[in-house]
Write an enzyme that holds these catalytic residues in place. Sequence first.
Site, PDB file in Angstrom:
ATOM      1  N   ASP A  95       0.859  -1.172   0.000  1.00  0.00           N
ATOM      2  CA  ASP A  95       0.000   0.000   0.000  1.00  0.00           C
ATOM      3  C   ASP A  95       0.901   1.230   0.000  1.00  0.00           C
ATOM      4  OD1 ASP A  95       0.885   0.335   2.522  1.00  0.00           O
ATOM      5  OD2 ASP A  95      -1.037   0.058   3.508  1.00  0.00           O
ATOM      6  N   ASP A 268      -7.868  -7.623   1.088  1.00  0.00           N
ATOM      7  CA  ASP A 268      -6.851  -7.801   2.130  1.00  0.00           C
ATOM      8  C   ASP A 268      -7.499  -7.441   3.451  1.00  0.00           C
ATOM      9  OD1 ASP A 268      -6.706  -4.741   1.709  1.00  0.00           O
ATOM     10  OD2 ASP A 268      -5.511  -5.079   3.495  1.00  0.00           O
ATOM     11  N   CYS A 306     -12.124 -29.157   8.284  1.00  0.00           N
ATOM     12  CA  CYS A 306     -11.052 -28.279   7.784  1.00  0.00           C
ATOM     13  C   CYS A 306      -9.781 -29.122   7.636  1.00  0.00           C
ATOM     14  CB  CYS A 306     -10.818 -27.129   8.758  1.00  0.00           C
ATOM     15  SG  CYS A 306      -9.442 -26.054   8.283  1.00  0.00           S
ATOM     16  N   CYS A 308      -6.647 -27.935   7.320  1.00  0.00           N
ATOM     17  CA  CYS A 308      -5.422 -27.178   7.610  1.00  0.00           C
ATOM     18  C   CYS A 308      -4.544 -27.976   8.587  1.00  0.00           C
ATOM     19  CB  CYS A 308      -5.747 -25.799   8.173  1.00  0.00           C
ATOM     20  SG  CYS A 308      -6.111 -25.757   9.932  1.00  0.00           S
ATOM     21  N   CYS A 311      -6.091 -28.174  12.137  1.00  0.00           N
ATOM     22  CA  CYS A 311      -7.264 -29.046  12.310  1.00  0.00           C
ATOM     23  C   CYS A 311      -6.947 -30.519  12.035  1.00  0.00           C
ATOM     24  CB  CYS A 311      -8.404 -28.565  11.420  1.00  0.00           C
ATOM     25  SG  CYS A 311      -9.036 -26.960  11.965  1.00  0.00           S
ATOM     26  N   HIS A 337      -4.922 -21.771  10.793  1.00  0.00           N
ATOM     27  CA  HIS A 337      -6.319 -22.135  10.529  1.00  0.00           C
ATOM     28  C   HIS A 337      -7.100 -20.968   9.921  1.00  0.00           C
ATOM     29  CE1 HIS A 337     -10.411 -23.522  10.964  1.00  0.00           C
ATOM     30  NE2 HIS A 337     -10.664 -22.352  11.538  1.00  0.00           N
TER      31      HIS A 337
HETATM   32 ZN   LIG Z   1      -8.361 -25.576  10.249  1.00  0.00          ZN
END
Ligand SMILES: [Zn+2]
Length: 373
Positions: A95, A268, A306, A308, A311, A337
Amino acid sequence: MTTPGTFEILNSDPSSSARRGRLWTAHGPVDTPVFMPVGTQATVKAMTPLELDETGAEIILGNTYHLNIRPGIDIIEKCGGLHRFMGWNKPILTDSGGFQVFSLSGLRKIKPDGVEFSSHVDGTKLFLGPREAMDIQRRLGSDIMMAFDECTPYPCTYEYACQAVTRTLSWAALCAELHPRNGQLLFGIVQGGEFADLRARCARELTAMGFDGYAVGGVSVGEPEPVMLEAVRNGVVELPVNRPRYLMGVGVMRQLVESVSLGIDMFDCVMPTRYARHGTAITKARRYPVKAGEYKEDTRPVEEGCDCYCCRNFTRAYVRHLFNVNEILGVRLLSIHNLHQMTMLMRGMRAALDGGRFGDFKQEFLEANKEDR
Ligand SMILES: [Zn+2]
């Protein structure tokens, strides 16, 4: 390698303004709609670039204002530019510093060629304007540079918003003139507050200057959601269809889905990592404080289904325990996560657009998302 600045529109949703695109930069392509994690201080807080990559992040943000104050552009340049300094090889958007100059520094004086302000760190007098912002971003080596603008607060009078648009346009013209055209892209920023005619005028005049992409700025500054979405609608209406559009600072999942349907491609927000630091998990349906006592014995992952790293490997009971005993890993796991959730939402939207079922996706998402407003 496709020329930086090329923006392909791969699919469009017939029932809305949503589109599925691909923006080419000097560090590779970015598939849109995309969410960009924020790396204010040349780091997405608590994440290594490797972990960030594993969350599916395609492009991240850097911050002209903060990096210019600390460590200073000379040091980053000496280290080979921002990508090498922070060890991130994919695209970076920076930015311009406009938002920080107007929101962080208490003492400031607006002049025709920029803003004189006191550093929020030690009070030192500094100056930032279109010339300085372009020079710093060029030296950072960002893939996408932002024009220096004046971000108005909410609420704001029509007269002030009008003056800010005039200043934003004259600064944008100077930025366009100073654009090095070396593969670094330059986006103009549409301001105008909640006023439809100012948004339209700003968008129209920026379009005439011919930027690589356009942002809608001055939103998510405390206004109610309907006012924000109206500003997005008014902000994009005069923008060229064939250039990418970036909605600055918006990261609430429901608002992302709504804004994509209005024709926004890029987002963003600091929210995923900020929530993580406060022990709050983002899920498709809601946000919840995983650090709360009620999860003490909860053997489920932070979000069921999930995939990730957090998880796949840990329970709510474990993550809650880490927060309870102030272990850094809690923040790190939850950041992984939360960022992964944002990526998955964007992937979901891209797949829906590719499959011609964005309308259904949006409806199902909004029904499932009970996030408090
Ligand atoms: Zn997760």
